[in-house]
Enzyme design. Structure first.
Site, short mmCIF file in Angstrom:
data_model
loop_
_atom_site.label_atom_id
_atom_site.label_comp_id
_atom_site.label_asym_id
_atom_site.label_seq_id
_atom_site.Cartn_x
_atom_site.Cartn_y
_atom_site.Cartn_z
N CYS A 107 0.85 -1.18 0.00
CA CYS A 107 0.00 0.00 0.00
C CYS A 107 0.89 1.23 0.00
CB CYS A 107 -0.92 0.00 1.22
SG CYS A 107 -1.93 1.48 1.37
N CYS A 119 -14.02 17.65 9.66
CA CYS A 119 -13.72 16.51 8.80
C CYS A 119 -14.88 16.20 7.86
CB CYS A 119 -13.39 15.28 9.65
SG CYS A 119 -14.69 14.76 10.77
#
Length: 448
Positions: free
Chosen positions: A168, A405
């Site tokens: 990743c 957020c």
């Protein structure tokens, strides 16, 4: 009688031009007046696609070929980009990603904030690197019989299965470069079918893994876990049930300090945390965000500052190095206690922390009755701070810095502050906390 909202899917390859992008990052094409969502495309691109799903109100398509590429298109750095749901935007240049996030924020102000427009758009906060930035993650674990393999990582784009990936690009390199090692380690345990999740937390010195397990480990398993931790220098925590069952297995508590920590050099502070505590995933952006927030709040030695949704004290503690007095409020009692420990360990005496439910009436809380605040810091979860904003008269700060957020709830709450409470939206901007994703972290400043 149940109505069927699906239609038959046209067969064949079709050509279209992408007119715009949705907030979740899919391309939008208007075909015969109907919206079609297509991933991995950019505004202005001419493409060929196949229909994958047809509903009454919209269709979905699958990209076949880009005929006329946008100048903002780049080659994804990760070979798994098209199958893994961990990233959304690796085919878009970093500059274009930032512009998309800014437009998303402004669009939400217009839609959910009743047409609000900030007086100033702040320069975006950019990550030093868009790779290996992620120090917190919750990874799925699953044994796939057909592959005779344990998978560890994020879900596929459709969310049904785990993606078969061996590395990743956005995870911290201790994990992102070692997924195969982690997969083999899990598969070598006797209860590999009973491990659904591994939570990752990384600080400046330690990489910790919390292994969720639905069955007891054998003695042989525990020996293998110890050897794995020693060889790869991991701290290992085990979790048998809920979050309160997380316990450190290796190294033993009496062998190393219990806490992990991150450093805030600008304020000469260390923030101590447990691996399952909430911390920001991108420490480079966190440091830049704190500096910007304190500058925008214009904190000085005469200020009494209220920091709501304070968590471990990520904002409260830096504020206390600049202000006369700071009060931090957090809904989670355990996090409040950790924040107090952080204040003590950093030698800060002009600060207090209280537990408090910020989604209800705040008028009778002792911190409201005992203090007069002239400045307010907010960093709520995705649900936002609607109840706080509706009760802002009980706090009556002259200046507010709101870190968010979720741009939709920020815009909603901004609408309350401006249209109902007579504050002015002075400035707003975005922070690239999650590069290569559509996640929009933003900051807004309000004043009287």
């Amino acid at each position: 009688m149940i109505k069927n909202n699906k239609k038959s899917v046209p067969e064949g390859v079709f050509r279209t031009v992408i007119s715009s992008m949705s907030h979740e990052g899919r391309g939008i094409a208007k075909i015969n007046g109907k919206t079609t969502f297509i991933p991995f495309v950019l505004t202005g691109e001419e493409i060929e696609f196949e229909y994958s799903k047809c509903k009454l109100s919209y269709d979905e398509g699958k990209l076949v070929r880009v005929l006329n590429a946008s100048s903002e298109r780049v080659t994804p750095p990760c070979q798994y980009f098209e199958i893994c749901g961990g990233c959304t935007f690796q085919h878009i240049s970093p500059d274009a990603q930032i512009r998309f996030k800014e437009q998303t924020l402004l669009s939400h102000f217009k839609h959910f904030g009743a047409g609000l427009v900030p007086k100033e758009i702040l320069l975006p906060l950019r990550s030093a690197s868009s790779e290996a930035y992620r120090t917190k993650a919750r990874l799925g674990v699953r044994y796939v019989h057909k592959k005779n393999k344990v998978l560890v990582g994020f879900r596929e784009r459709d969310g049904r299965f785990l993606a078969d990936i061996d590395s990743c690009q956005v995870l911290h390199q201790d994990i992102g470069h070692n997924l195969t090692i982690l997969q083999n380690f899990i598969q070598d345990l006797s209860i590999y079918r009973e491990i659904p999740q591994i939570e990752v937390a990384v600080d400046e010195k330690v990489t910790a893994l919390i292994i969720r397990h639905l069955a007891p480990f054998s003695d042989e398993d525990l020996t293998k876990i110890t050897v794995f931790a020693q060889v790869h220098h991991f701290w290992i925590y085990l979790q048998a049930k809920g979050p309160d069952t997380v316990t450190r297995f290796y190294p033993m508590v009496d062998q190393e300090p219990i806490e992990m920590s991150y450093r805030l050099n600008d304020y000469d502070l260390n923030i101590y945390f447990a691996p399952n505590d909430f911390t920001q995933v991108n420490q480079d952006i966190n440091n830049k965000m704190l500096k910007q927030a304190l500058e925008l709040l214009d904190v000085n030695k005469d200020d009494v500052v209220l920091d709501l949704f304070c968590g471990l004290g990520n904002f409260s503690l830096p504020l206390a190095t600049k202000a006369k007095y700071v009060v931090g409020i957090e809904g989670d009692l355990e996090m409040t206690q950790r924040a107090k420990i952080n204040a003590n360990k950093n030698g800060l005496e002009n600060i207090a922390f209280y537990p408090g439910n910020l989604f209800e009436d705040i008028s009778k809380h002792p911190w409201i009755l005992e203090n007069r605040f002239n400045k307010l810091s907010l960093d709520p979860p995705r649900a936002g701070a609607e109840m706080v904003c509706r009760q802002i008269d009980k706090i009556n700060p002259k200046r507010i810095v709101y870190v968010s957020c979720d741009p939709a709830t920020l815009a909603r709450d901004a609408g309350i502050l401006v249209n109902e409470k007579r504050y002015k939206l002075l400035s707003a901007g975005v922070m690239d906390m999650f590069p290569h994703t559509t996640h929009v972290e933003s900051i807004a400043v309000f004043g009287k």
